[in-house]
Design a protein around this motif. Structure first.
Motif, PDB file in Angstrom:
ATOM      1  N   GLY A 157       0.901  -1.181   0.038  1.00 38.29           N
ATOM      2  CA  GLY A 157       0.154   0.001  -0.165  1.00 38.29           C
ATOM      3  C   GLY A 157       0.816   1.195   0.065  1.00 38.29           C
ATOM      4  N   PRO A 158       0.195   2.312  -0.206  1.00 37.78           N
ATOM      5  CA  PRO A 158       0.960   3.567  -0.351  1.00 37.78           C
ATOM      6  C   PRO A 158       1.393   4.091   1.104  1.00 37.78           C
ATOM      7  N   THR A 159       2.385   4.740   1.370  1.00 40.09           N
ATOM      8  CA  THR A 159       2.935   5.261   2.783  1.00 40.09           C
ATOM      9  C   THR A 159       2.203   6.626   3.115  1.00 40.09           C
ATOM     10  N   GLN A 160       1.366   7.180   2.092  1.00 37.80           N
ATOM     11  CA  GLN A 160       0.717   8.665   2.676  1.00 37.80           C
ATOM     12  C   GLN A 160      -0.497   8.637   1.634  1.00 37.80           C
ATOM     13  N   ALA A 161      -1.650   8.750   2.426  1.00 36.49           N
ATOM     14  CA  ALA A 161      -2.830   9.175   1.588  1.00 36.49           C
ATOM     15  C   ALA A 161      -3.747  10.289   2.319  1.00 36.49           C
ATOM     16  N   LYS A 162      -4.323  10.655   1.193  1.00 33.36           N
ATOM     17  CA  LYS A 162      -5.217  12.131   1.362  1.00 33.36           C
ATOM     18  C   LYS A 162      -6.496  12.014   0.647  1.00 33.36           C
ATOM     19  N   THR A 163      -7.534  12.385   1.315  1.00 35.06           N
ATOM     20  CA  THR A 163      -8.719  12.517   0.424  1.00 35.06           C
ATOM     21  C   THR A 163      -9.293  13.971   0.958  1.00 35.06           C
ATOM     22  N   LEU A 164      -9.824  14.437  -0.431  1.00 30.58           N
ATOM     23  CA  LEU A 164     -10.381  15.627  -0.443  1.00 30.58           C
ATOM     24  C   LEU A 164     -11.727  15.705  -0.913  1.00 30.58           C
ATOM     25  N   LEU A 165     -12.539  16.288  -0.287  1.00 31.96           N
ATOM     26  CA  LEU A 165     -14.150  16.219  -0.595  1.00 31.96           C
ATOM     27  C   LEU A 165     -14.510  17.704  -0.965  1.00 31.96           C
ATOM     28  N   HIS A 166     -15.192  17.755  -2.086  1.00 31.38           N
ATOM     29  CA  HIS A 166     -15.752  18.973  -2.530  1.00 31.38           C
ATOM     30  C   HIS A 166     -17.001  18.875  -3.267  1.00 31.38           C
ATOM     31  N   ASP A 167     -18.179  19.314  -3.083  1.00 26.64           N
ATOM     32  CA  ASP A 167     -19.242  18.855  -3.834  1.00 26.64           C
ATOM     33  C   ASP A 167     -19.582  17.688  -4.296  1.00 26.64           C
ATOM     34  N   ASP A 168     -19.384  17.520  -5.518  1.00 23.07           N
ATOM     35  CA  ASP A 168     -19.655  16.156  -6.086  1.00 23.07           C
ATOM     36  C   ASP A 168     -18.564  15.490  -6.457  1.00 23.07           C
ATOM     37  N   VAL A 169     -17.168  15.814  -5.812  1.00 20.00           N
ATOM     38  CA  VAL A 169     -15.954  15.204  -6.413  1.00 20.00           C
ATOM     39  C   VAL A 169     -15.435  14.626  -5.087  1.00 20.00           C
ATOM     40  N   VAL A 170     -14.802  13.408  -5.043  1.00 21.68           N
ATOM     41  CA  VAL A 170     -13.989  13.076  -4.076  1.00 21.68           C
ATOM     42  C   VAL A 170     -12.709  12.611  -4.713  1.00 21.68           C
ATOM     43  N   VAL A 171     -11.344  13.246  -4.107  1.00 22.67           N
ATOM     44  CA  VAL A 171     -10.217  12.850  -4.788  1.00 22.67           C
ATOM     45  C   VAL A 171      -9.313  12.411  -3.610  1.00 22.67           C
ATOM     46  N   THR A 172      -8.723  10.957  -4.056  1.00 20.62           N
ATOM     47  CA  THR A 172      -7.674  10.400  -2.907  1.00 20.62           C
ATOM     48  C   THR A 172      -6.417  10.626  -3.615  1.00 20.62           C
ATOM     49  N   VAL A 173      -5.320  11.247  -2.839  1.00 20.35           N
ATOM     50  CA  VAL A 173      -4.004  11.257  -3.422  1.00 20.35           C
ATOM     51  C   VAL A 173      -3.260  10.279  -2.492  1.00 20.35           C
ATOM     52  N   LEU A 174      -2.511   9.560  -3.346  1.00 21.44           N
ATOM     53  CA  LEU A 174      -1.772   8.307  -2.769  1.00 21.44           C
ATOM     54  C   LEU A 174      -0.263   8.401  -3.051  1.00 21.44           C
ATOM     55  N   ARG A 175       0.575   8.198  -2.119  1.00 21.33           N
ATOM     56  CA  ARG A 175       2.025   8.728  -2.202  1.00 21.33           C
ATOM     57  C   ARG A 175       2.890   7.381  -1.750  1.00 21.33           C
TER      58      ARG A 175
END
Length: 140
Positions: free
Chosen positions: A38-56
């Motif tokens: 798995g990734p060592t870092q993960a961050k999820t951003l929520l805005h209106d009708d969009v979910v973005v998960t950034v994995l590093r």
């Protein structure tokens, strides 16, 4: 909880953090299960009708070796194939955690730095009275 409620709660110090964290944890778990790492870092951003998960930091040793050997095309093709295999599980997790249907899933990888993004587009929320959001009869 809807995304809008989660966003409002985040401003007020409420549970939006846990919703984003739960999505990050679910995505990391699925990546780890399917890729063996798995990734060592993960961050999820929520805005209106969009979910973005950034994995590093999630590429395997084999993938890193292929990148160094100039075979990024093989890694990219393998990643796309694998993400297609577990897309349904990712969609299901996000739907369960947001309470909204995922209408589209997009995924991309970057070699250097080692990063990936998982983007989920959610269907618009329909108010309880069935009227389009913001009172716009022509909203889509």
């Amino acid at each position: 909880m809807t995304i809008e409620q989660a966003r409002s709660a985040a401003v007020d110090g409420g549970p939006a953090g846990p919703v984003a964290a739960d999505i990050s944890n679910a995505v990391v778990r699925l990546v780890r299960e399917h890729f063996g790492k798995g990734p060592t870092q993960a961050k999820t951003l929520l805005h209106d009708d969009v979910v973005v998960t950034v994995l590093r930091g999630g590429f395997t040793h084999a993938e890193k070796t292929l990148y160094k050997a100039g075979r990024a095309d093989v890694v990219d093709e393998g990643r796309r194939a694998m993400q297609g295999v577990f897309e349904r599980e990712m969609r299901s997790a996000v739907e369960r955690l947001t309470g909204r249907r995922v209408s589209a899933f997009l995924s991309a990888n970057h070699h250097d730095p080692d990063a990936s993004v998982e983007v989920f587009l959610l269907e618009p929320e329909v108010p309880l009275d069935g009227a389009p959001p913001n009172g716009d009869a022509h909203a889509v």
